[in-house]
Write a protein that holds these residues in place. Structure first.
Motif, mmCIF file in Angstrom:
data_model
loop_
_atom_site.group_PDB
_atom_site.id
_atom_site.type_symbol
_atom_site.label_atom_id
_atom_site.label_comp_id
_atom_site.label_asym_id
_atom_site.label_seq_id
_atom_site.Cartn_x
_atom_site.Cartn_y
_atom_site.Cartn_z
ATOM 1 N N ASP A 164 -4.663 -3.424 -2.981
ATOM 2 C CA ASP A 164 -5.261 -2.095 -3.057
ATOM 3 C C ASP A 164 -4.728 -1.186 -1.959
ATOM 4 O OD1 ASP A 164 -6.723 -3.195 -5.096
ATOM 5 O OD2 ASP A 164 -8.587 -3.365 -3.951
ATOM 6 N N GLY A 165 -4.657 -1.705 -0.743
ATOM 7 C CA GLY A 165 -4.143 -0.895 0.354
ATOM 8 C C GLY A 165 -2.694 -0.516 0.157
ATOM 9 N N LEU A 166 -1.882 -1.454 -0.333
ATOM 10 C CA LEU A 166 -0.469 -1.161 -0.566
ATOM 11 C C LEU A 166 -0.310 -0.139 -1.689
ATOM 12 C CD1 LEU A 166 2.476 -1.853 0.138
ATOM 13 C CD2 LEU A 166 2.379 -3.653 -1.605
ATOM 14 N N LEU A 172 -0.034 6.158 -4.230
ATOM 15 C CA LEU A 172 -0.891 7.345 -4.179
ATOM 16 C C LEU A 172 -0.674 8.176 -2.924
ATOM 17 C CD1 LEU A 172 -4.289 6.041 -5.607
ATOM 18 C CD2 LEU A 172 -2.352 7.076 -6.800
ATOM 19 N N GLY A 173 0.073 7.665 -1.961
ATOM 20 C CA GLY A 173 0.312 8.424 -0.744
ATOM 21 C C GLY A 173 -0.889 8.543 0.164
ATOM 22 N N ALA A 174 -1.850 7.635 0.045
ATOM 23 C CA ALA A 174 -3.055 7.645 0.873
ATOM 24 C C ALA A 174 -3.046 6.403 1.753
ATOM 25 C CB ALA A 174 -4.306 7.652 -0.009
ATOM 26 N N PRO A 175 -2.564 6.504 2.989
ATOM 27 C CA PRO A 175 -2.418 5.316 3.845
ATOM 28 C C PRO A 175 -3.727 4.560 4.015
ATOM 29 C CG PRO A 175 -1.368 7.219 4.838
ATOM 30 C CD PRO A 175 -2.148 7.732 3.684
ATOM 31 N N GLN A 176 -3.671 3.267 3.787
ATOM 32 C CA GLN A 176 -4.884 2.452 3.852
ATOM 33 C C GLN A 176 -4.526 1.080 4.416
ATOM 34 O OE1 GLN A 176 -7.381 2.325 0.324
ATOM 35 N NE2 GLN A 176 -8.022 0.240 0.790
ATOM 36 N N ALA A 177 -4.908 0.835 5.657
ATOM 37 C CA ALA A 177 -4.636 -0.452 6.290
ATOM 38 C C ALA A 177 -5.571 -1.524 5.759
ATOM 39 C CB ALA A 177 -4.775 -0.340 7.805
ATOM 40 N N THR A 178 -6.842 -1.193 5.584
ATOM 41 C CA THR A 178 -7.839 -2.179 5.176
ATOM 42 C C THR A 178 -7.748 -2.453 3.684
ATOM 43 O OG1 THR A 178 -9.496 -0.501 4.648
ATOM 44 C CG2 THR A 178 -9.364 -1.236 6.940
ATOM 45 N N LYS A 247 -12.138 2.787 2.372
ATOM 46 C CA LYS A 247 -11.686 1.641 3.150
ATOM 47 C C LYS A 247 -12.764 0.584 3.258
ATOM 48 C CE LYS A 247 -8.325 4.323 5.696
ATOM 49 N NZ LYS A 247 -7.667 4.561 6.988
ATOM 50 N N GLY A 248 -12.313 -0.666 3.320
ATOM 51 C CA GLY A 248 -13.218 -1.785 3.477
ATOM 52 C C GLY A 248 -13.065 -2.400 4.848
ATOM 53 N N ILE A 249 -12.480 -3.609 4.907
ATOM 54 C CA ILE A 249 -12.374 -4.324 6.173
ATOM 55 C C ILE A 249 -10.914 -4.662 6.455
ATOM 56 C CG2 ILE A 249 -14.677 -5.314 5.873
ATOM 57 C CD1 ILE A 249 -13.283 -7.971 5.186
ATOM 58 N N ASP A 250 -10.656 -5.013 7.680
ATOM 59 C CA ASP A 250 -9.337 -5.466 8.093
ATOM 60 C C ASP A 250 -9.206 -6.931 7.676
ATOM 61 O OD1 ASP A 250 -7.100 -6.454 9.443
ATOM 62 O OD2 ASP A 250 -7.410 -5.132 11.164
ATOM 63 N N LEU A 251 -8.350 -7.203 6.714
ATOM 64 C CA LEU A 251 -8.220 -8.567 6.207
ATOM 65 C C LEU A 251 -7.785 -9.540 7.297
ATOM 66 C CD1 LEU A 251 -6.528 -7.939 2.728
ATOM 67 C CD2 LEU A 251 -8.957 -8.246 3.253
ATOM 68 N N ASN A 252 -7.061 -9.056 8.273
ATOM 69 C CA ASN A 252 -6.602 -9.936 9.351
ATOM 70 C C ASN A 252 -7.657 -10.121 10.429
ATOM 71 O OD1 ASN A 252 -4.573 -11.657 10.312
ATOM 72 N ND2 ASN A 252 -3.816 -10.116 11.740
ATOM 73 N N ARG A 253 -8.901 -9.842 10.113
ATOM 74 C CA ARG A 253 -10.036 -10.194 10.967
ATOM 75 C C ARG A 253 -11.085 -10.979 10.186
ATOM 76 N NH1 ARG A 253 -6.645 -8.304 13.552
ATOM 77 N NH2 ARG A 253 -6.732 -6.939 15.382
ATOM 78 N N ASN A 254 -10.727 -11.436 8.995
ATOM 79 C CA ASN A 254 -11.711 -12.034 8.098
ATOM 80 C C ASN A 254 -11.501 -13.531 7.884
ATOM 81 O OD1 ASN A 254 -12.646 -12.030 4.692
ATOM 82 N ND2 ASN A 254 -14.056 -11.450 6.316
ATOM 83 N N PHE A 255 -10.588 -14.137 8.641
ATOM 84 C CA PHE A 255 -10.323 -15.568 8.470
ATOM 85 C C PHE A 255 -11.305 -16.397 9.312
ATOM 86 C CE2 PHE A 255 -6.572 -13.622 6.847
ATOM 87 C CZ PHE A 255 -6.115 -14.484 5.857
#
Length: 640
Positions: A164-166, A172-178, A247-255
């Motif tokens: 989704d973020g990618l 869509l040109g809407a930067p989304q890290a989460t 935006k949701g959460i940072d996937l690299n903080r969910n492990f």
């Protein structure tokens, strides 16, 4: 003191990409623009169709908005075996209950996991993963090194961990890290504001007393981050993007490793709505999630890793930075095994710095000088650096700050290492000061100006002139600057991006050659008769022919790991064992690579059985290592 063997020395010559032989059915790919999610999936499907003998595409789950997560399995599908293929069940199921299916062949090979775009606004990471795929599939059959790797090893490549973020960032040109919000809230499309009507989503800047940016006094195209007190007299601005996404959460903080509910990803960007800030609609911090593995993307990834315990190497691509993070982000080296730290830093880290052309810490360049290095660091350095004999260079470090004791929690790299026994890395691709021609040595405002000039010469595809526009909330603004998908977070597509990908490919080749590889060297048989009974004395020598041991230090004690075993198997389960168990545990086999400050271990073990076969029983020796592969060799005794 032992010396580190020279591994893959030829990989250090990078800057001229090797000529590629065109394979039949090759799927063409270019790196002059970002693929995003849609084109990435199209490419994966095309590759799996064009190379059915060496690839398989699997869907491992879905994102919050329902987009599939894909892993491309790259290996020779006809080679390799697993223990359950060689040893039949003693008690098979009956009464129309189906037998369990045999494991896929790839699970009997040492595995390498590569992922990209765990942060959706880092499409550089996806491109690097696609580049690795291209080099693997196009090199099989024409490049001897690649061919041998795919015959004996397996690559699992997930180019888009955060679909989704990618998608929102590139398509869509809407930067989304989460990742996106949960299903109930994810139906609304990202907010898009093409304020100046140029058909592209770039940045906006507007005057704000609380802003953290100023226009570069010598080049007003460039926005400079300004701390309090910097650039006195210059007007302050807020900086954001025209388009924004939920935006949701940072996937690299969910492990699971080191996760806790109170740990959040701080909001460090100036914003103009709560959705742009990385906060949920109720303004609660969007960081590590409500509980570990709460994100569907992380759940799918964890399930895949756990069900593929043959993985021993992993690399998660991110951007920007131009450095590598190795474990542990939560605690630093306090919970990293000493031998693992040596492998990480003085083998893998040393090679990475060599590929970058960066200077080596003295202890890496001259392992015999380690004690002198410790003495030199004893004054004024943190205790961890003194114990190691070196401080981490910028290009190779952990996410843990040894001076402040501040760590990062819920990281994928920590979970892969601590709970799965994997040499996991987190590579932050792209550093404009070193990756863009002519920018070497530049810093700060000078670097920003030179990078902007470079981007403008690309013809308006990366950076746009600032033009007046009207925003519904902030009134008069200027729209322009960096294109949303590129920003300053990502490598510039084309020559710069491909050079970065080529360097990373060389590094992955190097690490792949370090993986363990079990083999059966010799089987000796003595045959005698006692009355009418045939008795066989069978001796087998098993060796790890790879560079690294068949498990990380103490990894065999983890719940999902085990030591190596050797089985003597009769085709029809008709062997009578007079001495020696059918399955013999041999622990962990050391590798061929000599490590500094590490006692020599055994890379070979011998096992023996005394058995009596019934009839002309076909007998096999099966050596099985969870992460070093499974191999089989038939016992020849009929002619004795």
């Amino acid at each position: 003191m032992k010396k580190i063997l020279c591994m893959c020395a030829g990989l250090s010559i990078l800057w001229m990409a090797p000529a590629r032989m065109q394979a039949a059915g090759k799927v063409n790919i270019s790196f002059d623009k970002y693929h995003g999610y849609t084109a990435t999936v199209d490419y994966l499907k095309a590759v799996s169709k064009a190379y059915p003998a060496i690839t398989a595409l699997v869907e491992i789950g879905k994102s919050a908005q329902g987009r599939p997560l894909h892993v491309l399995i790259v290996t020779n599908q006809s080679t390799g075996t697993t223990l359950d293929r060689e040893k039949k069940l003693v008690h098979e199921r009956r009464l129309e209950v189906k037998q369990p299916p045999v494991l896929d062949r790839d699970l009997g090979k040492p595995g390498y996991f590569i992922s990209g775009a765990i942060h959706g606004d880092e499409p550089t990471a996806t491109e690097a993963a696609l580049y690795v795929i291209d080099r693997l599939v196009s090199g099989y059959g024409s490049d001897p090194q690649v061919t041998a790797l795919l015959d004996g090893k397996v690559f699992y490549i997930c180019p888009a961990v955060n679909p989704d973020g990618l998608y929102n960032t590139v398509e869509l040109g809407a930067p989304q890290a989460t990742n996106s919000m949960d299903q109930a809230e994810a139906k609304a499309p990202p907010l898009r504001k093409d304020l100046n009507g140029d058909g592209r989503f770039s940045q906006i800047r507007y005057k704000s007393a609380a802003g953290e940016w100023v226009k570069d006094p010598s080049d007003p195209r460039v926005m400079l981050k300004a701390a309090r007190g910097e650039y006195p007299g210059e007007e302050r601005y807020a900086l954001a993007f025209e388009a924004e996404a939920d935006k949701g959460i940072d996937l690299n903080r969910n492990f699971p490793e080191g996760w806790w509910a109170g740990d959040v990803m701080p909001d460090v960007s100036p914003v103009y709505t709560d959705r742009m800030s990385g906060y949920r609609g109720d303004m609660q911090p969007a960081g590590s999630g409500e509980f570990a593995v709460s994100a569907p993307e992380v759940h799918a990834l964890c399930e895949f890793i756990v069900t593929h315990p043959n993985i021993i190497m992993a690399n998660g691509y991110q951007a920007p930075g131009g450095f590598v993070h190795r474990p542990l982000g939560a605690t630093g080296d306090r919970r990293v095994q000493p031998r693992d730290a040596i492998v990480y830093d003085r083998v893998m880290g040393k090679k990475y710095l060599e590929l970058l052309g960066a200077g080596l810490p003295p202890a890496w360049a001259a392992p015999d000088s380690i004690e002198a290095c410790r003495d030199a660091l004893a004054a004024g350095r943190n205790a961890a650096a003194v114990a190691r004999g070196y401080a981490f260079p910028y290009e190779w470090r952990t996410p843990y700050d040894e001076r402040t004791g501040k760590g990062s929690h819920g990281l994928m790299v920590d979970w892969l290492y601590r709970q799965n026994g994997i040499y996991a890395l987190e590579t932050h691709l792209w550093n404009p000061a070193t990756d863009v021609p002519g920018l070497s040595g530049l810093k700060g405002a000078a670097l920003q100006r030179a990078l902007t000039d470079y981007a403008v010469k690309a013809g308006g595809t990366l950076f746009l002139d600032w033009k007046p526009a009207r925003h519904p909330v902030h009134g008069d603004v200027e729209a322009g600057g960096w294109i949303a998908a590129t920003g300053l977070n990502n490598a510039l597509p084309g020559e710069v991006l491909e050079k970065i990908c080529e360097r990373q490919w060389a590094y992955e080749l190097y690490r792949a050659e370090l993986m363990p590889q079990l083999q059966i060297n010799d089987i000796r048989v003595k045959k005698k008769r006692e009355g009418g009974t045939v008795v066989l004395e069978i001796t087998a020598e098993v060796e790890n022919a790879g560079a690294l041991p068949t498990a990380l230090q103490r990894a065999e004690t983890m719940p999902l790991n085990r030591g190596d075993v050797v089985w003597l198997v009769g085709e029809n389960n008709q062997l009578i064992f007079l001495s020696g168990n059918p399955c013999q545990k041999i622990g962990v086999l050391d590798g061929r690579l000599e490590l500094p400050e590490t006692p020599a271990g055994k890379s070979r073990k011998t096992v023996q059985w005394l058995v009596s076969p019934r009839g002309n029983e076909t007998i096999k020796v099966v050596a099985s290592s969870l992460k070093g592969g499974t191999v089989v060799k038939q016992v020849n005794y009929e002619s004795l």
